[in-house]
Design a protein around this motif. Structure first.
Motif, PDB file in Angstrom:
ATOM      1  N   ALA A  68      91.563 -37.633 -56.125  1.00  0.00           N
ATOM      2  CA  ALA A  68      91.259 -36.716 -57.598  1.00  0.00           C
ATOM      3  C   ALA A  68      91.217 -35.642 -56.939  1.00  0.00           C
ATOM      4  N   LEU A  69      90.719 -34.585 -55.649  1.00  0.00           N
ATOM      5  CA  LEU A  69      90.663 -33.621 -54.875  1.00  0.00           C
ATOM      6  C   LEU A  69      91.747 -33.697 -54.835  1.00  0.00           C
ATOM      7  N   ALA A  70      92.693 -34.375 -54.660  1.00  0.00           N
ATOM      8  CA  ALA A  70      94.223 -33.441 -54.727  1.00  0.00           C
ATOM      9  C   ALA A  70      95.064 -33.458 -55.552  1.00  0.00           C
ATOM     10  N   THR A  71      95.273 -34.248 -56.348  1.00  0.00           N
ATOM     11  CA  THR A  71      95.908 -34.410 -57.567  1.00  0.00           C
ATOM     12  C   THR A  71      95.681 -33.611 -58.638  1.00  0.00           C
ATOM     13  N   ARG A  74      94.484 -29.619 -50.816  1.00  0.00           N
ATOM     14  CA  ARG A  74      94.649 -30.248 -49.399  1.00  0.00           C
ATOM     15  C   ARG A  74      94.231 -31.006 -48.203  1.00  0.00           C
ATOM     16  N   VAL A  75      93.993 -32.022 -48.539  1.00  0.00           N
ATOM     17  CA  VAL A  75      92.976 -33.073 -48.550  1.00  0.00           C
ATOM     18  C   VAL A  75      93.809 -34.052 -47.029  1.00  0.00           C
ATOM     19  N   VAL A  76      92.628 -34.066 -46.505  1.00  0.00           N
ATOM     20  CA  VAL A  76      93.092 -35.792 -45.544  1.00  0.00           C
ATOM     21  C   VAL A  76      91.535 -36.493 -44.987  1.00  0.00           C
ATOM     22  N   VAL A  77      92.047 -37.622 -45.794  1.00  0.00           N
ATOM     23  CA  VAL A  77      90.647 -39.008 -44.721  1.00  0.00           C
ATOM     24  C   VAL A  77      90.903 -39.588 -43.734  1.00  0.00           C
ATOM     25  N   VAL A  78      89.418 -39.466 -43.034  1.00  0.00           N
ATOM     26  CA  VAL A  78      89.611 -39.206 -41.672  1.00  0.00           C
ATOM     27  C   VAL A  78      88.553 -40.649 -41.562  1.00  0.00           C
ATOM     28  N   ASP A  79      89.921 -42.199 -41.430  1.00  0.00           N
ATOM     29  CA  ASP A  79      89.206 -43.425 -40.656  1.00  0.00           C
ATOM     30  C   ASP A  79      87.829 -43.384 -39.768  1.00  0.00           C
ATOM     31  N   LEU A  80      86.579 -42.696 -39.836  1.00  0.00           N
ATOM     32  CA  LEU A  80      86.501 -42.965 -38.599  1.00  0.00           C
ATOM     33  C   LEU A  80      85.796 -43.947 -38.268  1.00  0.00           C
ATOM     34  N   VAL A  81      86.316 -45.529 -39.263  1.00  0.00           N
ATOM     35  CA  VAL A  81      86.139 -47.054 -39.097  1.00  0.00           C
ATOM     36  C   VAL A  81      86.764 -46.995 -37.661  1.00  0.00           C
ATOM     37  N   PRO A  93      99.354 -27.004 -36.523  1.00  0.00           N
ATOM     38  CA  PRO A  93      99.915 -27.660 -37.999  1.00  0.00           C
ATOM     39  C   PRO A  93     100.882 -28.855 -37.907  1.00  0.00           C
ATOM     40  N   GLU A  94     102.391 -28.598 -37.282  1.00  0.00           N
ATOM     41  CA  GLU A  94     103.173 -29.280 -36.813  1.00  0.00           C
ATOM     42  C   GLU A  94     102.517 -30.191 -36.396  1.00  0.00           C
ATOM     43  N   TYR A  95     101.685 -30.723 -35.322  1.00  0.00           N
ATOM     44  CA  TYR A  95     101.623 -31.216 -34.297  1.00  0.00           C
ATOM     45  C   TYR A  95     100.655 -32.782 -35.185  1.00  0.00           C
ATOM     46  N   ILE A  96     100.103 -32.232 -35.934  1.00  0.00           N
ATOM     47  CA  ILE A  96      99.120 -32.798 -37.031  1.00  0.00           C
ATOM     48  C   ILE A  96      99.844 -33.189 -38.291  1.00  0.00           C
ATOM     49  N   ASP A  97     100.603 -32.364 -38.536  1.00  0.00           N
ATOM     50  CA  ASP A  97     101.465 -33.446 -39.443  1.00  0.00           C
ATOM     51  C   ASP A  97     102.089 -33.970 -38.957  1.00  0.00           C
ATOM     52  N   SER A  98     102.449 -34.170 -37.852  1.00  0.00           N
ATOM     53  CA  SER A  98     103.321 -35.705 -36.534  1.00  0.00           C
ATOM     54  C   SER A  98     101.923 -36.550 -37.360  1.00  0.00           C
ATOM     55  N   LEU A  99     101.172 -36.716 -37.226  1.00  0.00           N
ATOM     56  CA  LEU A  99     100.181 -38.101 -36.906  1.00  0.00           C
ATOM     57  C   LEU A  99      99.731 -38.711 -38.176  1.00  0.00           C
ATOM     58  N   HIS A 108     100.325 -39.820 -48.548  1.00  0.00           N
ATOM     59  CA  HIS A 108     100.644 -41.165 -49.571  1.00  0.00           C
ATOM     60  C   HIS A 108     101.006 -39.569 -50.745  1.00  0.00           C
ATOM     61  N   SER A 109     101.971 -40.490 -51.714  1.00  0.00           N
ATOM     62  CA  SER A 109     102.723 -39.995 -53.043  1.00  0.00           C
ATOM     63  C   SER A 109     101.791 -38.728 -53.085  1.00  0.00           C
ATOM     64  N   SER A 110     100.518 -39.189 -53.594  1.00  0.00           N
ATOM     65  CA  SER A 110      99.010 -38.155 -54.005  1.00  0.00           C
ATOM     66  C   SER A 110      99.453 -37.406 -53.168  1.00  0.00           C
ATOM     67  N   GLY A 111      99.781 -36.819 -52.298  1.00  0.00           N
ATOM     68  CA  GLY A 111      99.279 -35.808 -51.675  1.00  0.00           C
ATOM     69  C   GLY A 111      98.137 -36.032 -50.867  1.00  0.00           C
ATOM     70  N   VAL A 112      97.651 -36.566 -50.559  1.00  0.00           N
ATOM     71  CA  VAL A 112      96.345 -37.436 -49.612  1.00  0.00           C
ATOM     72  C   VAL A 112      96.972 -37.655 -47.958  1.00  0.00           C
ATOM     73  N   CYS A 113      96.404 -36.568 -47.119  1.00  0.00           N
ATOM     74  CA  CYS A 113      96.775 -37.002 -45.603  1.00  0.00           C
ATOM     75  C   CYS A 113      96.133 -38.004 -45.759  1.00  0.00           C
ATOM     76  N   ILE A 114      96.558 -39.149 -44.369  1.00  0.00           N
ATOM     77  CA  ILE A 114      95.581 -40.195 -44.058  1.00  0.00           C
ATOM     78  C   ILE A 114      95.818 -40.175 -42.617  1.00  0.00           C
TER      79      ILE A 114
END
Length: 376
Positions: free
Chosen positions: A137-140, A145-152, A182-188, A192-198
């Motif tokens: 929802a935040l992205a669309t 510009r949103v990134v989800v960090v899976d800290l689990v 930013p370029e290095y983070i982009d490589s990691l 997703h098609s929604s624009g969300v980064c994981i």
């Protein structure tokens, strides 16, 4: 810095009155040094000692090898970028521009995104569902510009919710955070098609032990300088890494269900937040699977926990389960459902109203077909 500026003597870096010998070329940029290091074979032996001796040195590795795994190994050793032989001036120019941007990001005027951590000290409360669909929802809806960090880190599920397969994970960022741009983070990340980064959890359970609380702090600080919103799907236990994320958060969405065991555990979380000094306006109580006619009312929960309810996500378990099993977000499988709309409203509460969407301009052929349908 251009090719002409590179020092021709490839054997010395001078800092103050000390001279250290390394097979590299050096160029100065204001108060910071850049070095080009020729890497043959093992990157750790060529780059590692230099990176350790000069922690503020921006290192460009030069090698005939260009495979992705070799590039990652070189960056893990301490290099910031890998240039391939034969070296072209255009490639060097691009690398220099990346070095310049890296310096700019370290200046005091660094941008600061929001960190939103979704937390419950009891599993099964829907934290990953909330983190994933709130990010969408935040992205669309808000263009963030949103990134989800899976800290689990031992058993994360975020990639499953977005149905994506990561190549790299937060373990790679933790190991190389000092030179992350930013370029290095982009490589990691996986986009997703929604624009969300994981930013995915590590591939192996035991990898979680390789990441420290300090590395979590450094990673989140780096990500908030690149993204508008960093959404953290936090573990359910109060370990040092979880506490590091909670302390850095601008908003903590404390998730609970409307039953006594969940409320008991939520009460214990609130008591710990108070002892840690983080029970302030950052902590927002979020009801998951909310039913208005439940035996325990919303008002009763606010009285029991002595904290107002920030938002209540309606209970639509069949729709949510269907979206999870299909590897799709709620906005993809049920855009008009109440539970999907709830995440849009929650996003608005967090970042403000979404900008009005511009009406889509119809193309020429679409106008013609529309006129023909009207005439008939």
């Amino acid at each position: 810095m251009t090719l002409k500026n590179i020092v021709t003597s490839p054997w010395a870096i001078t800092r103050s009155t000390t001279t250290t010998r390394f097979p590299c070329s050096v160029a100065s940029a204001s108060d910071r040094l850049e070095a080009i290091v020729e890497v043959n074979g093992n990157p750790a032996s060529a780059v590692g000692p230099l990176a350790k001796e000069f922690p503020n040195l921006y290192i460009l590795a030069l090698s005939a090898a260009s495979e992705a795994e070799y590039a990652l190994e070189t960056m893990r050793a301490g290099a910031h970028d890998l240039l391939c032989k034969p070296l072209r001036e255009v490639d060097l120019s691009i690398a220099i521009e990346k070095a310049r941007k890296a310096r700019v990001r370290k200046e005091p005027a660094e941008r600061r995104g929001k960190i939103v951590t979704v937390f419950s000290n009891k599993g099964g409360n829907g934290t990953t569902t909330i983190a994933s669909n709130l990010s969408d929802a935040l992205a669309t809806e808000h263009g963030k510009r949103v990134v989800v960090v899976d800290l689990v880190m031992a058993h994360g599920d975020v990639t499953m919710f977005f149905n994506v397969t990561p190549t790299y994970t937060l373990l790679d960022l933790a190991r190389n955070n000092g030179k992350a741009d930013p370029e290095y983070i982009d490589s990691l990340i996986v986009r997703h098609s929604s624009g969300v980064c994981i930013l995915a959890d590590p591939p192996r359970i035991e990898d979680a032990d390789q990441i420290s609380a300090d590395q979590v702090r450094d990673m989140l600080a780096t990500l908030r300088s690149t993204f508008d919103v960093v959404v953290v799907d936090a573990p359910h236990q109060f370990d040092e890494k979880t506490l590091a994320a909670l302390e850095m958060s601008d908003t903590i969405l404390l998730v609970t269900l409307m039953n006594l065991p969940a409320l008991k555990n939520t009460q214990r979380s609130i008591e710990l937040f108070a002892r840690l000094g983080i029970l302030d306006d950052r902590v927002q109580l979020l009801l998951s699977r909310y039913l208005p006619n439940d035996e325990i009312s919303r008002d009763s929960i606010e009285g029991i926990l002595n904290i107002p309810v920030f938002y209540a996500v309606p209970n639509d378990y069949p729709t949510v389960l269907s979206s999870i099993n299909r590897g799709k977000l709620l906005s993809e499988v049920a855009p008009e459902k109440e539970v999907t709309e709830a995440f849009r409203k929650m996003a608005e509460l967090l970042v403000g109203p979404a900008a009005p969407r511009k009406a889509r301009k119809r193309g020429f052929l679409e106008k013609v077909f529309r006129m023909e349908r009207s005439a008939s």
